[in-house]
Design a protein around this motif. Structure first.
Motif, short mmCIF file in Angstrom:
data_model
loop_
_atom_site.label_atom_id
_atom_site.label_comp_id
_atom_site.label_asym_id
_atom_site.label_seq_id
_atom_site.Cartn_x
_atom_site.Cartn_y
_atom_site.Cartn_z
N PHE A 122 0.90 -1.50 -0.41
CA PHE A 122 -0.17 0.46 0.31
C PHE A 122 1.03 1.44 0.26
O PHE A 122 0.31 2.33 -0.52
N ALA A 123 2.02 1.50 0.45
CA ALA A 123 2.53 2.53 1.51
C ALA A 123 3.51 2.76 -0.66
O ALA A 123 3.44 3.45 -0.39
N GLN A 124 4.15 1.66 -1.19
CA GLN A 124 4.06 2.28 -2.47
C GLN A 124 3.16 2.76 -3.48
O GLN A 124 4.01 3.69 -4.09
N SER A 125 2.13 1.86 -3.65
CA SER A 125 1.23 2.19 -4.46
C SER A 125 0.89 3.92 -4.00
O SER A 125 0.61 4.67 -4.80
N LEU A 126 0.76 4.01 -2.66
CA LEU A 126 0.53 5.18 -2.57
C LEU A 126 1.34 6.10 -2.94
O LEU A 126 0.78 7.48 -3.34
N TYR A 127 2.65 5.92 -2.34
CA TYR A 127 3.86 7.23 -2.91
C TYR A 127 2.97 7.34 -4.85
O TYR A 127 3.56 8.70 -5.21
N GLY A 128 3.47 6.73 -5.06
CA GLY A 128 3.15 6.81 -6.52
C GLY A 128 1.57 7.50 -7.50
O GLY A 128 1.77 7.90 -8.41
N GLN A 129 0.92 7.57 -6.24
CA GLN A 129 -0.52 8.07 -5.92
C GLN A 129 -0.28 9.76 -6.29
O GLN A 129 -1.37 10.57 -7.04
N THR A 130 0.66 9.75 -5.36
CA THR A 130 0.35 11.68 -4.62
C THR A 130 1.10 12.41 -4.87
O THR A 130 2.26 11.74 -6.02
N GLU A 131 1.22 13.52 -4.55
CA GLU A 131 2.70 14.56 -5.40
C GLU A 131 2.89 15.94 -3.72
O GLU A 131 1.56 15.51 -3.15
N ARG A 132 3.27 16.46 -3.96
CA ARG A 132 3.84 17.33 -2.87
C ARG A 132 2.50 18.18 -2.94
O ARG A 132 2.14 18.33 -4.31
N GLY A 133 2.14 18.37 -1.33
CA GLY A 133 0.97 19.04 -1.51
C GLY A 133 -0.70 18.50 -1.13
O GLY A 133 -1.12 19.72 -0.75
N VAL A 134 -0.44 17.26 -1.89
CA VAL A 134 -1.67 16.72 -1.39
C VAL A 134 -1.87 16.22 0.05
O VAL A 134 -1.28 16.46 0.97
N HIS A 135 -3.50 16.97 0.93
CA HIS A 135 -3.57 17.51 2.41
C HIS A 135 -3.88 15.96 2.42
O HIS A 135 -4.53 15.14 2.13
N VAL A 136 -3.18 15.98 3.90
CA VAL A 136 -3.53 15.10 4.90
C VAL A 136 -3.79 15.50 5.86
O VAL A 136 -3.38 16.31 6.64
N ILE A 137 -5.04 14.59 6.44
CA ILE A 137 -6.22 15.43 7.71
C ILE A 137 -5.88 14.09 8.42
O ILE A 137 -6.11 12.03 8.17
N ILE A 138 -5.40 13.78 10.01
CA ILE A 138 -5.28 12.98 11.03
C ILE A 138 -6.42 13.83 11.35
O ILE A 138 -6.34 14.16 12.28
N THR A 139 -7.26 13.00 12.68
CA THR A 139 -8.06 12.53 13.18
C THR A 139 -8.23 11.36 14.22
O THR A 139 -7.64 10.73 13.72
N ASP A 140 -8.73 11.65 15.11
CA ASP A 140 -8.66 11.00 16.68
C ASP A 140 -10.37 9.62 15.01
O ASP A 140 -10.16 8.57 14.89
N ALA A 141 -11.52 10.21 15.21
CA ALA A 141 -12.83 9.51 14.94
C ALA A 141 -12.97 10.20 13.27
O ALA A 141 -12.22 10.87 13.54
N PRO A 142 -12.74 9.25 12.84
CA PRO A 142 -12.95 9.25 11.12
C PRO A 142 -14.01 10.71 11.01
O PRO A 142 -14.92 10.63 11.58
N VAL A 143 -13.99 10.90 9.82
CA VAL A 143 -14.56 12.83 9.27
C VAL A 143 -14.51 11.60 8.41
O VAL A 143 -13.92 11.50 7.37
N THR A 144 -15.68 12.92 7.62
CA THR A 144 -16.14 12.20 5.96
C THR A 144 -15.73 13.19 5.11
O THR A 144 -17.07 13.94 5.39
N PRO A 145 -16.34 14.17 4.12
CA PRO A 145 -16.00 14.83 3.44
C PRO A 145 -17.69 14.71 2.79
O PRO A 145 -17.71 14.19 2.46
N VAL A 146 -17.89 16.36 3.12
CA VAL A 146 -19.16 16.13 1.62
C VAL A 146 -19.17 17.72 1.10
O VAL A 146 -18.57 18.78 0.66
N LEU A 147 -19.74 17.35 -0.18
CA LEU A 147 -20.16 18.40 -0.88
C LEU A 147 -20.86 19.56 -0.53
O LEU A 147 -21.86 19.22 -0.09
N LEU A 148 -20.43 20.59 -1.38
CA LEU A 148 -21.07 21.89 -0.91
C LEU A 148 -21.61 22.47 -2.10
O LEU A 148 -21.16 22.26 -3.28
N HIS A 149 -23.32 22.56 -2.57
CA HIS A 149 -24.39 22.65 -3.69
C HIS A 149 -23.77 24.04 -3.88
O HIS A 149 -25.18 24.15 -4.67
N ASP A 150 -24.09 24.68 -3.58
CA ASP A 150 -23.92 26.37 -3.78
C ASP A 150 -22.91 27.26 -3.89
O ASP A 150 -21.74 27.06 -3.96
#
Length: 449
Positions: A122-150
């Motif tokens: 997983f580490a190797q494949s993830l490395y190949g998919q990302t680039e510098r500047g990609v956001h990494v969010i570390i939380t205690d409990a899981p969080v989920t992004p929501v789309l804003l429609h306005d």
């Protein structure tokens, strides 16, 4: 091959052979790590394209929570803190020692010295998919992004010639860390230079690096910069407008106080600030500050208003997806992170209501953004600079301590007291994989491993 298909082949099972294809557009990827679940999810917009187990920091070496981005990538790295421990496929999140990396030991409980351990494939494949500047969010409990429609957030506009933006009030944001901290955190320089925006041509509009926008409350540094500017205009030599209260600035403040017959004791007292604004003919600055970085470099810092400033804003991250400059459209997704502000900080920031009172009618992040008062001129200039993958962070506490040279804005969050007491996550023994040795302390009390 589409990005989702690439992830599906390479990342769904950490036991499968990892793929190495680069993602079609890594700008809109988000990596979300849950310490409670000891899991990682990769989002492309609002869709989960990969998941994995992880191992975060054990007791005494806790992995910090907050909003980070990938600062540096190395296929192979050795820890200069923990006995040259190998760290293949390392993706650095702070210069003070936090990273994602491969490990041969990824149990179902916290076991690292602060980093986020990943299974090898997983580490190797993830490395190949990302680039510098990609956001990494570390939380205690899981969080989920929501789309804003306005359409109340920013929408892209065609860029204008640079000379038409020359009157943007720029203020240097020199949040550099000390040389010694960098020496402790890493034993070699970044593998590649910081990204720079490509040159524009008449035929095309090249995609510049994503904007990193931070909207927060004005801190003492912004106040000091204003004071320096006003004092200089009034004939008191306060030095440069850098926001640092050195001897020249303090001498100028004392001189102004003597001129106005004010009490000498105290620094930026309410009496002094009121008198200084009156003498300079300016209105008192609003409660907020909007700062922009691009390619890990500060480019703009301006005051903005905050409605109901006595009420906390909360901590939120917005990311622009489905970006179309020709049509002038962008879709935004948002995350809201739990964040407990210490009482002393709330008092210093003038926050008397820690509960933002978000309604259920719309996402909390949208409600927080709606409280920010951005002038039409500033909005227009931001929308002109906007690029795919640009992000907005809203927080109350200001610039994080790990924000410095070669970083985006880093926001650290705090758990509630109840969660801090409950962070003995597993009943399994929390063993150390490498013997700890005495080293010079680094920020956050953790190191690369």
């Amino acid at each position: 091959m589409s990005r989702i298909a690439a992830f599906g082949l390479a990342l769904i099972s950490s036991c499968m052979l990892a793929g190495t294809a680069v993602a079609e557009n890594a700008r809109t990827l988000q990596i979300i790590v849950s310490k409670d679940k000891q899991s990682l999810a990769v989002y492309d917009g609002d869709k989960v394209v990969a998941t994995s187990k992880v191992s975060t920091g054990k007791q005494g070496h806790d992995t910090p929570t907050g909003i980070f981005s990938i600062l540096d990538k190395r296929k192979y790295h050795e820890s200069n803190i923990y006995s040259n421990a190998p760290m293949p496929w390392m993706q650095r999140l702070t210069w003070s020692g936090i990273a994602l990396h491969e490990s041969g030991s990824v149990p179902n409980y916290p076991a690292s010295h602060g980093c986020v351990r990943l299974p090898a494939a997983f580490a190797q494949s993830l490395y190949g998919q990302t680039e510098r500047g990609v956001h990494v969010i570390i939380t205690d409990a899981p969080v989920t992004p929501v789309l804003l429609h306005d359409g109340r957030l920013f929408s892209p506009k065609r860029p204008v010639p640079p000379n038409l933006m020359s009157d943007v009030p720029l203020r240097a944001d020199n949040f550099a860390r000390t040389t010694r901290q960098l020496e402790v955190a890493m034993n070699m320089a970044p593998s590649s230079p910081l990204p720079t925006a490509p040159k524009k041509t008449e035929a095309t509009v090249p995609e510049a690096a994503p904007l990193r926008i931070l909207i927060t409350r004005r801190q003492e540094r912004e106040q000091v910069a204003d004071v320096q500017e006003m004092l200089n205009e009034l004939g008191f030599d306060a030095g440069s407008h850098d926001g640092f209260a050195g001897p020249m600035t303090r001498s100028a403040i004392e001189g102004f106080k003597r001129w106005k017959g004010l009490k000498v004791k105290g620094f930026l007292t309410e009496e002094f600030m009121t008198s200084l604004y009156a003498a300079s003919g300016r209105q008192k600055a609003p409660a907020g500050q909007l700062m922009i970085r691009q390619g890990f470099k500060p480019i703009l810092s301006v005051p903005v208003g905050i409605k109901d400033p006595e009420t906390a804003l909360g901590t939120h991250l917005f990311t622009a997806t489905d970006f179309d400059r020709t049509e002038g459209t962008a879709r935004w997704q948002a995350l809201t992170l739990p964040n407990r502000l210490p009482e002393a900080m709330m008092k210093r920031l003038g926050i008397t209501n820690s509960d933002a009172g978000f309604t259920t009618a719309e996402p909390a992040a949208q409600q927080a953004f709606d409280r920010i008062e951005i002038s039409a001129e500033l909005r227009d200039r931001i929308e002109t600079m906007l690029t795919s993958g640009s992000s907005i962070t809203i927080n109350d506490q200001g610039v994080g301590q790990d924000t410095g040279e070669g970083t985006d804005f880093i926001t650290l969050t705090r758990s509630s007291p109840e969660r801090i007491e409950a962070t003995t996550v597993s009943s399994k023994p929390q063993r150390a994989d490498k013997p700890a040795r005495k080293v010079r302390a680094v920020p956050l009390g953790v190191g690369l491993y």
